[in-house]
Design a protein around this motif. Structure first.
Motif, short mmCIF file in Angstrom:
data_model
loop_
_atom_site.label_atom_id
_atom_site.label_comp_id
_atom_site.label_asym_id
_atom_site.label_seq_id
_atom_site.Cartn_x
_atom_site.Cartn_y
_atom_site.Cartn_z
N GLY A 1 -2.46 -5.58 -35.94
CA GLY A 1 -2.45 -6.17 -34.60
C GLY A 1 -1.86 -5.22 -33.60
O GLY A 1 -0.82 -4.61 -33.86
N GLY A 2 -2.50 -5.09 -32.44
CA GLY A 2 -2.11 -4.07 -31.48
C GLY A 2 -1.67 -4.62 -30.13
O GLY A 2 -2.03 -4.07 -29.09
N VAL B 1 -1.35 1.51 -36.48
CA VAL B 1 -1.68 0.17 -36.01
C VAL B 1 -3.16 -0.10 -36.27
O VAL B 1 -4.00 0.74 -35.94
CB VAL B 1 -1.38 0.01 -34.50
CG1 VAL B 1 -1.80 -1.37 -34.00
CG2 VAL B 1 0.11 0.24 -34.23
N LEU B 2 -3.46 -1.24 -36.86
CA LEU B 2 -4.84 -1.70 -36.95
C LEU B 2 -5.08 -2.55 -35.72
O LEU B 2 -4.53 -3.65 -35.59
CB LEU B 2 -5.08 -2.52 -38.23
CG LEU B 2 -6.51 -3.09 -38.36
CD1 LEU B 2 -7.54 -1.98 -38.51
CD2 LEU B 2 -6.61 -4.07 -39.52
N THR C 1 -5.25 -2.34 -25.74
CA THR C 1 -4.85 -1.14 -25.01
C THR C 1 -3.34 -0.88 -25.10
O THR C 1 -2.88 0.19 -24.71
CB THR C 1 -5.24 -1.26 -23.52
OG1 THR C 1 -4.74 -2.52 -23.04
CG2 THR C 1 -6.74 -1.23 -23.34
N SER C 2 -2.60 -1.83 -25.64
CA SER C 2 -1.14 -1.72 -25.60
C SER C 2 -0.58 -0.57 -26.43
O SER C 2 0.50 -0.07 -26.15
CB SER C 2 -0.49 -3.02 -26.07
OG SER C 2 -0.69 -4.04 -25.14
N VAL C 3 -1.29 -0.20 -27.48
CA VAL C 3 -0.73 0.82 -28.39
C VAL C 3 -1.43 2.17 -28.29
O VAL C 3 -1.10 3.09 -29.03
CB VAL C 3 -0.76 0.34 -29.86
CG1 VAL C 3 0.24 -0.78 -30.07
CG2 VAL C 3 -2.15 -0.10 -30.27
N LEU C 4 -2.38 2.29 -27.37
CA LEU C 4 -3.12 3.55 -27.24
C LEU C 4 -2.17 4.72 -27.02
O LEU C 4 -1.34 4.69 -26.12
CB LEU C 4 -4.09 3.47 -26.05
CG LEU C 4 -5.45 2.84 -26.33
CD1 LEU C 4 -6.29 2.86 -25.06
CD2 LEU C 4 -6.16 3.58 -27.46
N ASN C 5 -2.31 5.75 -27.83
CA ASN C 5 -1.50 6.96 -27.71
C ASN C 5 -0.01 6.75 -27.95
O ASN C 5 0.80 7.62 -27.63
CB ASN C 5 -1.69 7.62 -26.33
CG ASN C 5 -3.06 8.21 -26.18
OD1 ASN C 5 -3.57 8.83 -27.12
ND2 ASN C 5 -3.68 8.03 -25.04
N LEU C 6 0.36 5.59 -28.50
CA LEU C 6 1.77 5.37 -28.82
C LEU C 6 1.97 5.31 -30.33
O LEU C 6 3.09 5.19 -30.81
CB LEU C 6 2.27 4.06 -28.21
CG LEU C 6 2.15 3.93 -26.71
CD1 LEU C 6 2.69 2.59 -26.26
CD2 LEU C 6 2.88 5.07 -26.02
#
Lengths: 379, 379
Positions: B10-11, B31-32, B38-43
């Protein structure tokens, strides 16, 4: 969606900790990193390239709102090319010159009338310079610095007497600075955040301890200094931030002499080792405030949240296995560990530990124990 | 190099805030996420896939030390397949059943003798169930919940009287829970972290405010409760953590009734909205402690660092431009903003604001003002 994009040139621990702070304000981080920079992997958009190569840097800079730095080694020519291409650099190349060239710093501080150690310097033969300096009445030991390219004690020599001059044999530099060796009472660091619209905030002044030119611990606030000295250090840092037109974080490393006089040793125009305590001990960390400043966002409160916060660096002594982290966390549930994601190398900065406490000696002892375990000093 | 790898299924914002906390302990996050997360993009290392698809999840799970969750919607069958493949799931599928199935939760709490609202439930016709429940002497209004699939007020109906039953027309569910409507004095949340080796730590008990089933603000610690109630809530949460063998964070949402009795409303087995205050108000945040717990690392201190920390959710009211963030940061340098990196949608949780203060009313007013600006409530 609120989103600003920052390019950080350099992928070390400062970029890592900026990448951790950035999401909270909707800031997206791109990092220009070398292939060996493991600290920022999967924590930001990573572009692998060489910061000395104009094309690599121009490529990485596409579409970002502002460019800032993890280190001060980006060549002047590259910075100028970025400016010409219309990019926003914070701090600016003009400001950065003060931290890229120690000779320029000494000259500029002299022009501004800012107190600093006695010095002599220029291009030319360093041994002649030492002899000229001694003739002005300064006594051994002396400190000799290459004007460019040094960090963490590299490019700096402490000479006890004539016989040490041979350690400079074969060393080349476009310029040199020779300085008196200051028998200081304490080393202090005064950090300020300054934004393009001119807002400035001063963090509490801290005491730093250096061994062989590398910071080992920081006590925030500096114990055993009177209020006037603290305020004088903050004012000096604010004045230098304004005069140098820095944008972002500025650290002013100071010698506090036995008579209380403050002399400027060095400057850093980025988040600095002396401000790592702020992650756990201030309302807003230096990493968030650097990002706020370079994006011209209003600065966050720099108020301390604890009576004392102590930072101890973890400098690699022996490789350690993962069980060591378990020990450290179990031993002190209040120890705040910050690992940099780097391979072990002897003497390398691998992590730091922050401990907040009402008593500075206890905070130091707790943080030192945790750091000694993590570094492999205690096995 | 110290490195543990965690897969978060969950992202959303919980994964985002875990990704921000993870690097400090050398934890790598995969993260799956769905294509729209969009919350975890590039993090973090992002694997795009469907958490309901066994192959997607097995693919994402390759090489990680432990699997944990951003939400509780992963189907039982997928969880079992992961277990069969030898993966470590924390919390375990058995523990998760309590939060995946509200009917199971009510039955289990009854078996354990844990105080909860009066209820009636099972599979079958929900209107018959309501009528049966009324015959036991319970009066309108009633709360009807689908046993599975609800969150943030979805899958929950408050029925004032007979005429409201029509709102359930055409709604399917494998099971239902019908509950008395509790006229509580306060809603509380008690959070504990529990690790596989059995260490448990209880955060201070907080007051939560829900509007239409969505949390709007949290005051930490809960004001106006006596010490005994706070301790009772912490003990209840610790007991439930132990009984449910949860690993990671457990949030126990409680109704505090006018006579001081505590009734268990719901559980969450992950970082929870009621613990977002801990990022800025506790020595160790719930996000770091969730990661410590699922990796079986010793837990970090849960001590508060301020007398009060208040969290207000930013629920999208009007799209706002970036200048709003500038206003908020300039207006209150002590406001701690946490943006989730999501596109605007009406009513969506887009961010939260934490404010620490010695006075809870002032903290709430400050955080509310900042959140109202960011949500577009004030324009």
């Amino acid at each position: 969606m609120i989103s600003r994009k920052v390019l950080i040139i350099g992928g070390g621990q400062l970029a890592r900790m900026m990448a951790q702070a950035a999401p909270s304000l909707g800031i997206e981080i791109r990092v220009l990193a070398s292939p060996s920079d493991t600290s920022v992997l999967n924590l930001a958009e990573v572009v692998v390239g060489d910061y000395r190569n104009v094309n690599d840097v121009l490529q990485a800079a596409k579409g970002v709102d502002v460019i800032t730095f993890d280190h001060e080694h980006v060549p002047r020519g590259v910075l100028e090319e970025l400016l010409s291409a219309g990019h926003v650099l914070r701090p600016s190349p003009k400001s950065l010159e003060l931290v890229q060239d120690k000779l320029h710093l000494r000259e500029q501080l002299a022009k501004w009338g800012v107190p600093q150690p006695k010095w002599h310097g220029g291009p030319g033969n360093v041994k002649d310079m030492v002899r000229d300096f001694l003739r002005t009445g300064v006594a051994w030991p002396l400190v000799v610095k290459r004007s460019v390219g040094g960090y963490d004690g590299k490019g700096v020599w402490v000479l006890r007497d004539d016989s040490d001059l041979s350690s400079l044999d074969g060393v080349e530099s476009p310029g040199w600075v020779v300085e008196e060796f200051c028998e200081f009472r304490q080393e202090l660091s005064a950090q300020v955040a300054r934004s393009p619209h001119g807002q400035g905030l001063a963090y509490q002044v801290v005491q730093t301890t250096q061994v062989d030119g590398i910071c080992t611990n920081v006590i925030a606030p500096a114990p055993d200094i009177d209020e006037a000295t603290g305020i004088a250090a903050q004012r000096l840092a604010m004045e230098l931030a304004s005069k140098s037109e820095v944008t972002g974080m500025l650290a002013v490393e100071l010698f506090c002499m036995p008579d209380g006089q403050l002399l400027v040793n060095e400057l850093a125009m980025r988040p600095h080792n002396s401000g790592h305590w702020s992650i756990d001990g201030a309302v807003t960390s230096q990493f968030e405030n650097h990002l706020r400043a370079v994006l011209d966002l209003p600065l966050g409160s720099v108020k301390p949240t604890w009576p004392y916060t102590v930072m101890v660096n973890v400098l690699g002594v022996n490789p350690v296995d993962e069980s060591v982290l378990n020990h450290v966390l179990a031993h002190d549930p209040g120890a705040r560990v910050h690992i940099y994601g780097k391979e072990f190398k002897l003497g390398r900065k691998l992590a730091h530990v922050n401990v907040s406490d009402s008593d500075p000696s206890r905070a130091l002892a707790r943080a030192q124990h945790a750091a000694d375990r993590l570094s492999g000093t205690i096995r």
